[in-house]
Design a protein around this motif. Structure first.
Motif, PDB file in Angstrom:
ATOM      1  N   TYR A 135       0.866  -1.248  -0.020  1.00 53.72           N
ATOM      2  CA  TYR A 135      -0.059   0.037   0.279  1.00 53.72           C
ATOM      3  C   TYR A 135       0.760   1.223   0.027  1.00 53.72           C
ATOM      4  CZ  TYR A 135      -3.720  -3.263   1.291  1.00 53.72           C
ATOM      5  OH  TYR A 135      -4.637  -4.314   1.226  1.00 53.72           O
ATOM      6  N   SER A 136       1.963   1.083   0.083  1.00 52.80           N
ATOM      7  CA  SER A 136       3.038   2.175   0.348  1.00 52.80           C
ATOM      8  C   SER A 136       4.137   1.790  -0.030  1.00 52.80           C
ATOM      9  CB  SER A 136       2.975   2.627   1.939  1.00 52.80           C
ATOM     10  OG  SER A 136       3.914   3.576   2.204  1.00 52.80           O
ATOM     11  N   THR A 192     -11.765   1.297  -8.570  1.00 51.60           N
ATOM     12  CA  THR A 192     -12.756   1.517  -7.526  1.00 51.60           C
ATOM     13  C   THR A 192     -12.307   2.093  -6.196  1.00 51.60           C
ATOM     14  OG1 THR A 192     -12.587  -0.781  -6.300  1.00 51.60           O
ATOM     15  CG2 THR A 192     -13.956  -0.774  -8.471  1.00 51.60           C
ATOM     16  N   THR A 193     -10.924   2.015  -5.976  1.00 49.39           N
ATOM     17  CA  THR A 193     -10.320   2.812  -4.734  1.00 49.39           C
ATOM     18  C   THR A 193      -9.212   3.638  -5.170  1.00 49.39           C
ATOM     19  OG1 THR A 193      -8.459   1.155  -4.910  1.00 49.39           O
ATOM     20  CG2 THR A 193     -10.457   0.347  -3.644  1.00 49.39           C
ATOM     21  N   PRO A 233      -9.037   7.060  -4.358  1.00 49.82           N
ATOM     22  CA  PRO A 233      -8.349   7.998  -3.712  1.00 49.82           C
ATOM     23  C   PRO A 233      -7.296   7.463  -2.691  1.00 49.82           C
ATOM     24  CG  PRO A 233     -10.795   7.764  -3.429  1.00 49.82           C
ATOM     25  CD  PRO A 233     -10.586   6.538  -4.298  1.00 49.82           C
ATOM     26  N   ARG A 234      -7.470   6.193  -2.447  1.00 46.11           N
ATOM     27  CA  ARG A 234      -6.241   5.487  -1.813  1.00 46.11           C
ATOM     28  C   ARG A 234      -5.054   5.287  -2.714  1.00 46.11           C
ATOM     29  NH1 ARG A 234      -6.996  -0.262   0.120  1.00 46.11           N
ATOM     30  NH2 ARG A 234      -6.422  -0.668  -1.921  1.00 46.11           N
ATOM     31  N   GLY A 256      -2.531   7.575  -3.626  1.00 47.61           N
ATOM     32  CA  GLY A 256      -1.335   7.993  -2.710  1.00 47.61           C
ATOM     33  C   GLY A 256      -0.115   7.103  -3.044  1.00 47.61           C
ATOM     34  N   GLN A 300       3.644   8.268  -4.829  1.00 46.41           N
ATOM     35  CA  GLN A 300       5.208   7.851  -4.192  1.00 46.41           C
ATOM     36  C   GLN A 300       5.919   7.194  -5.033  1.00 46.41           C
ATOM     37  OE1 GLN A 300       4.179   5.169  -0.840  1.00 46.41           O
ATOM     38  NE2 GLN A 300       3.536   6.814   0.595  1.00 46.41           N
ATOM     39  N   VAL A 323       0.094  15.990  -0.634  1.00 46.95           N
ATOM     40  CA  VAL A 323      -0.333  14.820  -1.182  1.00 46.95           C
ATOM     41  C   VAL A 323      -1.970  14.624  -1.244  1.00 46.95           C
ATOM     42  CG1 VAL A 323      -0.505  12.097  -1.470  1.00 46.95           C
ATOM     43  CG2 VAL A 323       1.762  13.553  -1.237  1.00 46.95           C
ATOM     44  N   ALA A 324      -2.346  14.808  -0.141  1.00 48.75           N
ATOM     45  CA  ALA A 324      -4.077  14.674  -0.092  1.00 48.75           C
ATOM     46  C   ALA A 324      -4.625  15.704  -0.960  1.00 48.75           C
ATOM     47  CB  ALA A 324      -4.538  14.961   1.530  1.00 48.75           C
ATOM     48  N   ILE A 357      -4.235  14.439  -4.480  1.00 47.28           N
ATOM     49  CA  ILE A 357      -5.372  13.412  -4.955  1.00 47.28           C
ATOM     50  C   ILE A 357      -6.630  14.225  -5.318  1.00 47.28           C
ATOM     51  CG2 ILE A 357      -6.521  11.397  -4.045  1.00 47.28           C
ATOM     52  CD1 ILE A 357      -3.827  10.677  -2.347  1.00 47.28           C
ATOM     53  N   LEU A 402     -16.954   8.173  -6.774  1.00 47.08           N
ATOM     54  CA  LEU A 402     -16.376   7.071  -6.128  1.00 47.08           C
ATOM     55  C   LEU A 402     -17.777   6.224  -6.056  1.00 47.08           C
ATOM     56  CD1 LEU A 402     -14.279   6.328  -4.224  1.00 47.08           C
ATOM     57  CD2 LEU A 402     -15.567   6.975  -2.182  1.00 47.08           C
ATOM     58  N   LEU A 405      10.227   9.133   2.395  1.00 47.17           N
ATOM     59  CA  LEU A 405       8.868   8.991   3.155  1.00 47.17           C
ATOM     60  C   LEU A 405       8.829   8.660   4.402  1.00 47.17           C
ATOM     61  CD1 LEU A 405       7.818   6.321   0.086  1.00 47.17           C
ATOM     62  CD2 LEU A 405       7.041   8.497   0.585  1.00 47.17           C
ATOM     63  N   ARG A 443       1.394   4.853   8.000  1.00 44.20           N
ATOM     64  CA  ARG A 443       0.674   3.747   7.464  1.00 44.20           C
ATOM     65  C   ARG A 443      -1.029   4.056   7.360  1.00 44.20           C
ATOM     66  NH1 ARG A 443       2.032  -1.071   5.055  1.00 44.20           N
ATOM     67  NH2 ARG A 443       3.560   0.287   4.654  1.00 44.20           N
ATOM     68  N   PHE A 498      -2.216   6.890   6.991  1.00 41.83           N
ATOM     69  CA  PHE A 498      -2.451   8.051   6.096  1.00 41.83           C
ATOM     70  C   PHE A 498      -2.389   7.254   4.910  1.00 41.83           C
ATOM     71  CE2 PHE A 498      -0.752  10.880   3.012  1.00 41.83           C
ATOM     72  CZ  PHE A 498      -1.476  12.094   3.283  1.00 41.83           C
ATOM     73  N   ASP A 499      -1.445   6.285   4.348  1.00 44.01           N
ATOM     74  CA  ASP A 499      -1.052   5.580   3.283  1.00 44.01           C
ATOM     75  C   ASP A 499      -2.371   4.774   2.747  1.00 44.01           C
ATOM     76  OD1 ASP A 499       1.164   7.005   2.611  1.00 44.01           O
ATOM     77  OD2 ASP A 499       2.333   5.482   3.541  1.00 44.01           O
ATOM     78  N   GLY A 505      -5.411   5.540   3.548  1.00 43.43           N
ATOM     79  CA  GLY A 505      -6.701   6.301   3.367  1.00 43.43           C
ATOM     80  C   GLY A 505      -7.119   7.005   4.253  1.00 43.43           C
ATOM     81  N   ARG A 507      -7.264   9.667   5.802  1.00 42.84           N
ATOM     82  CA  ARG A 507      -6.736  11.109   5.591  1.00 42.84           C
ATOM     83  C   ARG A 507      -7.551  12.214   6.168  1.00 42.84           C
ATOM     84  NH1 ARG A 507      -5.838   9.239  -0.098  1.00 42.84           N
ATOM     85  NH2 ARG A 507      -3.601   8.054   0.079  1.00 42.84           N
ATOM     86  N   ALA A 534     -11.969   5.700   1.384  1.00 47.52           N
ATOM     87  CA  ALA A 534     -11.316   5.885   0.047  1.00 47.52           C
ATOM     88  C   ALA A 534     -11.710   4.720  -0.773  1.00 47.52           C
ATOM     89  CB  ALA A 534     -10.045   5.849   0.347  1.00 47.52           C
ATOM     90  N   GLY A 535     -12.904   4.317  -0.702  1.00 46.68           N
ATOM     91  CA  GLY A 535     -13.507   3.448  -1.770  1.00 46.68           C
ATOM     92  C   GLY A 535     -13.161   2.033  -1.334  1.00 46.68           C
TER      93      GLY A 535
END
Lengths: 646, 101
Positions: free
Chosen positions: A74-75, A110-111, A113-114, A117, A121, A197-198, A201, A212, B8, B52, B54-55, B57, B59, B81-82
């Motif tokens: 995820y990151s 479908t996701t 907004p996440r 992020g 990166q 970043v927010a 997005i 969404l 990061l 984490r 935040f990443d 979603g 936020r 965030a969906g």
């Protein structure tokens, strides 16, 4: 950084561009990888760690492009060794792993907004980036919206929609893959400060006119039952129970066929090879060893098929969610359940799966418990032993007594694994930040048959490779131990054995083999459990891998009576001591053996992978020691209890 | 440590400084079916955890729905965030939200 990337690209062969797939778990990354590379993928490991590395070639516009499927995350800000691999590969200055020339980022539409992020990166790196939007069909179905062209303009890199790896969608992607150097680059890269970043997005989503999607109605309806406190738990246990019944009933005919095939091959070898020792080596050691292992392949394939199906449908995440509270009682988290469930197939992938756990304490605790889960290598042992004392016809309606006994063993193994993990988690409790527990609950999706088939094949291949390396060699070494020193006719006559009596000769050879000496030597240790020297040879041999126990006992039995192992074992009698003349495999002894195999760490592969994962010999040594003691004590207890009952 | 990961891991997820509104509470206090908007992650939370979240979603300013609880009320699935994500109550307690109608 630009020059460094250029340098890395220079190292790669000019004809072969490397493109890596980056994306969060469940973003359709692996489906895309399989669609691009097909059956040409090869599995390996990243240097120094055991995170699986998938690489395959794709043919694009007459050129070969190497596609690498990076671990999902995820990151890029790593909190586990798994995620660190991803960061290392994307670091051009890291000499340990080869960096790609370009990145394909899969984003679940479908996701968004996440997902954006992660894209922000990834775009901090200097690699050319191309976005592959997945699940756009699902987005539309769930009343969401997205303008792909506008999204591409907003992020400044090429964006393509690919649904379920569909061939028509791949044409444009292949075209792009042939020339990554020409991909559009953003004029201004995305920001990296969190609040910026927010804001980025939000602005990208509004430019792309993103709406969404609504929650998936189908998923919500199914989850109302499957995640219901009562029904959901019930379904979970029924699913797990069905798991084992299927492995037993569906695999049986296939196993019988493989068994007959190798018996026939063995007979053929016997009749064709005139040299007695050589023909026995080929039919018993070689064919016997290979066949005795292959016979369990149907069960392994079925098991992995079900695991992969449940994973692909999205049920595994739900199972982990349902089990999280229970796992937390063992000091673990729901994801450890997946590691433990993988250990049901084999402790080796199970222990490797512990790297998805962010905390080192959880990893060690799970590793210490995982080998107690009933792995597929115990299956042959259990099947043989249960078959000796529980009649195959017995049962209650559709539930067979053998299946129920097996389920009980699985249950005891699972509970013991939890207790062990809890103990080690308690012992290892130390300070340090509690890393966040999070688990994505993906919508129910129909998995691609190709992906399920490929990962099942991969599992079977891994098992066979492991078998080929360890089991076969052990079977051969054992055959040598049991058949050497070779006896000449003069030796036999001197010992009063009639060289023409084949059975007597075999018995004499085994009784005076090197293996027998070992078996006799350790008799005092195992005597309380009711094991004689022949069982001891099997137990010692099973150290290399548990399933070798079957091959060994089969060999011991085949050497004494030319029948199938089960029948031969059923009539084996104790040779000496107070029980001389009685049947060897009585219910108390079989119970002791079952419990011994349930607890003992009779597997060098597990020990090796534990050493690799924990980085020290300390943990495998501790695991082997505590499990041996536990196995001995439990075996003795089982023998006494069953002896008192029967 | 690569340039990127240094980059990061240096991120600071700071509280937004929005004073405790009348409706503000911890995400863990909400019942299934509730809808809220994220204010921030609490000050005392470890930064690795905050980054984490935040990443994932969680936020500031993002809408979050409480979907359902596991048997024995922990963990809890949130829609943010969906996508649906399960968090343990311990983590959900770190997130400050304001209730929405």
């Amino acid at each position: 950084m630009t020059s460094a990337t250029g340098q890395t690209a220079g190292h790669a062969r000019q004809s072969e561009a490397r493109v890596a797939l980056v994306g969060s778990p469940n973003s359709g990354k692996t489906t895309l990888f399989n669609a691009l590379t097909g059956l040409r993928a090869k599995t390996g490991n990243y240097p120094g760690v055991t995170v699986s590395r998938y690489e395959g070639a794709a043919e694009v516009a007459g050129r070969r492009v190497v596609i690498e499927d990076l671990p999902g995350s995820y990151s890029l800000d790593p909190i586990s060794p798994d995620e660190r691999v991803l960061t290392d590969v994307l670091d051009p200055l890291n000499a340990g792993v080869q960096s790609p020339d370009a990145l394909l980022v899969t984003l679940d539409a479908t996701t968004m907004p996440r997902s954006l992020g992660l894209l922000a990166q990834v775009m901090q790196t200097d690699f050319p980036v191309c976005v592959v939007l997945t699940f756009t069909d699902e987005l539309t179905r769930r009343q969401g919206a997205l303008d792909v062209a506008a999204l591409s303009r907003a992020v400044g890199v090429p964006v393509l929609a690919v649904t379920g790896g569909r061939r028509s969608d791949l044409v444009a992607l292949r075209e792009l893959l042939s020339r990554p150097q020409e991909w559009a680059r953003p004029v201004v890269p995305p920001p990296h400060a969190p609040m910026e970043v927010a804001a980025w997005i939000t602005s990208v989503l509004s430019s792309a006119r993103y709406e969404l999607p609504e929650g998936d109605a189908r998923t919500r309806r199914v989850d109302a039952v499957l995640l219901h406190p009562v029904w959901g738990t019930l379904v979970f246990f029924v699913t797990m129970f069905a798991f084992f019944q299927v492995i037993f009933t569906a695999a049986a005919p296939l196993q019988d066929a493989i068994g007959s095939l190798f018996a026939w091959l063995g007979g053929l070898a016997n009749s064709r090879i005139s040299n007695g020792l050589l023909s026995s080596f080929v039919s018993e050691a070689l064919l016997g060893g290979v066949g005795g292992v292959l016979v369990f392949l149907p069960q392994i394939v079925l098991l992995f098929l079900m695991i992969n199906l449940l994973e692909g449908v999205g049920y595994m995440a739900r199972a982990a969610f349902l089990m999280d509270r229970v796992m937390s009682k063992a000091g673990l988290e729901g994801r450890a359940f997946v590691a433990l469930l993988s250990s049901v197939a084999c402790a080796v992938p199970g222990i490797m799966a512990t790297r998805t756990l962010p905390s080192a304490r959880d990893r060690i605790a799970t590793m210490m418990g995982a080998p107690l889960m009933t792995c597929s290598a115990r299956l042959p042992v259990y099947v043989l032993l249960i078959g000796l004392v529980v009649p195959s016809g017995a049962g209650w309606g559709p539930i067979s007594a053998q299946g129920a006994t097996m389920f009980g063993l699985y249950l005891v193994g699972a509970l013991s694994a939890m207790v062990a993990a809890w103990v080690f988690s308690r012992l290892g409790r130390s300070s340090g930040p509690l890393l966040p527990f999070s688990m994505e609950i993906p919508p129910y999706r129909i998995p691609s048959a190709r992906s399920v088939a490929l990962s099942t094949l991969d599992a079977a291949r891994t098992f066979l490779r492991k078998v080929g390396k360890i089991i076969l060699v052990t079977t051969i070494v054992l055959w040598l131990l049991l058949n050497l020193p070779a006896r000449s006719t003069a030796d036999l006559q001197a010992a009063g054995v009639n060289p023409a009596n084949h059975t007597a000769v075999s018995a004499y050879v085994i009784d005076h083999s090197f293996g027998a000496a070992v078996g006799h030597a350790v008799e005092p240790v195992f005597q309380p459990l009711g094991f004689d020297w022949r069982i001891n040879i099997g137990v010692l041999a099973s150290l290399s891998a548990r399933e070798v126990f079957v091959a060994t006992l089969g060999q011991v039995a085949a050497a004494e009576t030319p029948d199938t192992p089960t029948i031969a074992l059923r009539t084996m009698r104790v040779e000496e001591g107070p029980r001389a003349g009685e049947l060897l495999f009585t219910p108390p002894v079989v119970a002791a053996l079952l419990l011994f195999f349930l607890y003992a760490l009779q597997c060098m592969s597990t020990i090796a992978v534990m050493r690799r994962e924990s980085g020290t010999w300390r943990w495998p040594a501790i695991a082997f020691g505590y499990m041996f003691v536990l196995a001995w004590v439990m075996g003795l207890a089982a023998r006494l209890v069953v002896g008192a009952v029967t | 440590m690569s340039v990127l990961s240094a980059f990061l891991s240096d991120r600071v997820i700071a509280p937004t400084g929005v004073a405790g509104e009348r409706t503000s509470c911890a995400l863990s206090e909400l019942k299934p079916g509730a809808r809220a908007r994220i204010i921030d992650v609490r000050d005392e939370v470890d930064q690795a955890v905050a980054r984490r979240l935040f990443d994932l979603g969680f936020r500031p300013g993002v809408q979050v729905d409480v979907v359902r609880r596991a048997p024995m009320a922990d963990p809890v699935i949130f829609r943010v965030a969906g996508c649906e994500l399960a968090l343990r109550r311990a983590q959900a307690r770190c997130i400050r939200v304001s209730l929405e109608a």
